[in-house]
Design an enzyme around this catalytic site. Structure first.
Site, PDB file in Angstrom:
ATOM      1  N   SER A 161       0.831  -1.192   0.000  1.00  0.00           N
ATOM      2  CA  SER A 161       0.000   0.000   0.000  1.00  0.00           C
ATOM      3  C   SER A 161       0.880   1.262   0.000  1.00  0.00           C
ATOM      4  O   SER A 161       1.704   1.436  -0.895  1.00  0.00           O
ATOM      5  CB  SER A 161      -0.966  -0.049   1.183  1.00  0.00           C
ATOM      6  OG  SER A 161      -1.957   0.916   1.064  1.00  0.00           O
ATOM      7  N   ASP A 260     -10.276  -2.616  -5.432  1.00  0.00           N
ATOM      8  CA  ASP A 260      -9.390  -1.731  -4.677  1.00  0.00           C
ATOM      9  C   ASP A 260      -9.193  -0.469  -5.513  1.00  0.00           C
ATOM     10  O   ASP A 260      -8.843  -0.558  -6.698  1.00  0.00           O
ATOM     11  CB  ASP A 260      -8.053  -2.433  -4.443  1.00  0.00           C
ATOM     12  CG  ASP A 260      -7.075  -1.639  -3.585  1.00  0.00           C
ATOM     13  OD1 ASP A 260      -7.311  -0.427  -3.361  1.00  0.00           O
ATOM     14  OD2 ASP A 260      -6.072  -2.216  -3.144  1.00  0.00           O
ATOM     15  N   HIS A 290      -8.686  -4.413  -0.847  1.00  0.00           N
ATOM     16  CA  HIS A 290      -7.442  -3.973  -0.221  1.00  0.00           C
ATOM     17  C   HIS A 290      -7.258  -4.685   1.121  1.00  0.00           C
ATOM     18  O   HIS A 290      -8.155  -4.685   1.965  1.00  0.00           O
ATOM     19  CB  HIS A 290      -7.503  -2.461  -0.004  1.00  0.00           C
ATOM     20  CG  HIS A 290      -6.180  -1.826   0.307  1.00  0.00           C
ATOM     21  ND1 HIS A 290      -5.312  -1.410  -0.663  1.00  0.00           N
ATOM     22  CD2 HIS A 290      -5.590  -1.520   1.490  1.00  0.00           C
ATOM     23  CE1 HIS A 290      -4.243  -0.873  -0.103  1.00  0.00           C
ATOM     24  NE2 HIS A 290      -4.381  -0.927   1.214  1.00  0.00           N
TER      25      HIS A 290
END
Length: 321
Positions: A161, A260, A290
């Site tokens: 991320s 996501d 996610h």
């Protein structure tokens, strides 16, 4: 909006409450409580874990790092591959504890020395503080490779991320500053583009864990205000999707999730790497959102984690020159 989540993941998605990113103090408290209740991976082989401080960028504080050394694999003076890792959290959350279990697994199952970086967070420390901390930790790791038991020819950076966004930017800095030579970059659901204009970012406004409203808040904090996000002067080291040249970078492993908001910027960056001649392995997982790698009680979560571990093994393997 309804999403066609993997059936096993769907039941977990329904129970997820987003962290309160609009209140950073509350979000950090919630993240700490969530982390404290997460199961911790139990290594099959012993992994030595210790915390230390390393020099920060000039004029900045020292950087806390946590070093994971697989003791059995590193016996008798053997040198191991190394991974400098940056945690996720949107540039505003995250600690060394946040990714502790994942890095224990990597050290154990990949057989790599992992250096986890506790970089400075926004909004208290806007770009480039977190990035410069991450790069300084890489420079320190390179300089201390021998005492860490790391083979300098098999040194990589990685993250998930926002951590993957930092890892991407670190590889660009290492190339452009003629800094440490890297063999590999691991980019899990990378956060790369402050412009928020991709189809997935426009569409996914209520997906679990990460969605467009959260992305807006975090980019505003990282860049120092909403007026900077999406503007013409944002550095490609802040938002690597803006980098004009991605050639000459180390081989890459990239994975993205179908539902996501970060999906399309990861796909696009992997495509650009490939077009620039960078060997790139790309995975897109249908039915996922996610953070789906955290749900290892599901078949798709286990597959994702297995693919990451296999990708790291290949990326960190010794290659004859």
């Amino acid at each position: 909006m309804a999403y066609a989540f993997d059936p096993e993941l769907a039941q977990w998605a329904a129970m997820i409450n987003d962290l309160p990113f609009a209140d950073i103090v509350a979000a950090r408290d919630a993240e700490k409580a969530m982390t404290a209740n997460m199961p911790v991976y139990e290594p099959v082989q012993p992994v030595d874990v210790h915390d230390t401080l390393v020099p920060g960028p000039e004029g900045a504080p020292q950087i806390p790092v946590r070093i994971y050394t697989p003791t059995a694999a590193g016996a008798e003076g053997a040198v191991l591959p190394g991974l400098v890792y940056m945690h996720g959290g949107g540039y505003v959350l995250g600690t060394l504890e946040f990714c502790h279990s994942d890095l224990l697994r990597i050290a154990d199952q990949v057989g790599a020395v992992v250096v986890s970086v506790d970089y400075r967070l926004a909004p208290e420390h806007t770009f480039p503080a977190g990035l410069e901390d991450s790069y300084a930790a890489l420079v320190w790791t390179t300089a201390h490779a021998a005492e860490l038991g790391i083979d300098p020819a098999r040194l990589a950076v990685g993250g998930d991320s926002a951590g993957a966004g930092l890892a991407t930017a670190v590889t660009l800095l290492a190339r452009d500053r003629r800094g440490p030579a890297l063999c590999f970059q691991y980019l899990g659901v990378p956060k790369l583009d402050d412009r928020l204009t991709t189809p997935s970012m426009r569409a996914f406004t209520d997906t679990p864990v990460w969605n467009r409203p959260i992305a807006e808040i975090c980019w505003n904090h990282y860049l120092g205000g909403e007026e900077h996000r999406g503007g013409p002067d944002v550095s490609p080291y802040a938002a690597p999707a803006r980098a004009g040249d991605v050639s000459g970078l180390p081989r890459a492993f990239v994975y993205v999730c179908e539902f996501d908001p970060l999906r399309d910027e990861g796909l696009h960056y992997a495509q650009r790497l490939t077009q620039a001649g960078v060997p790139t392995e790309l995975h897109l997982y249908p039915g996922t959102f996610h953070g789906s790698t955290g749900f290892t009680m599901t078949a798709i979560g286990r597959k994702m984690v297995g693919d990451v571990l296999d990708g790291l093994r290949r990326g960190l393997a010794r290659r004859e020159q």
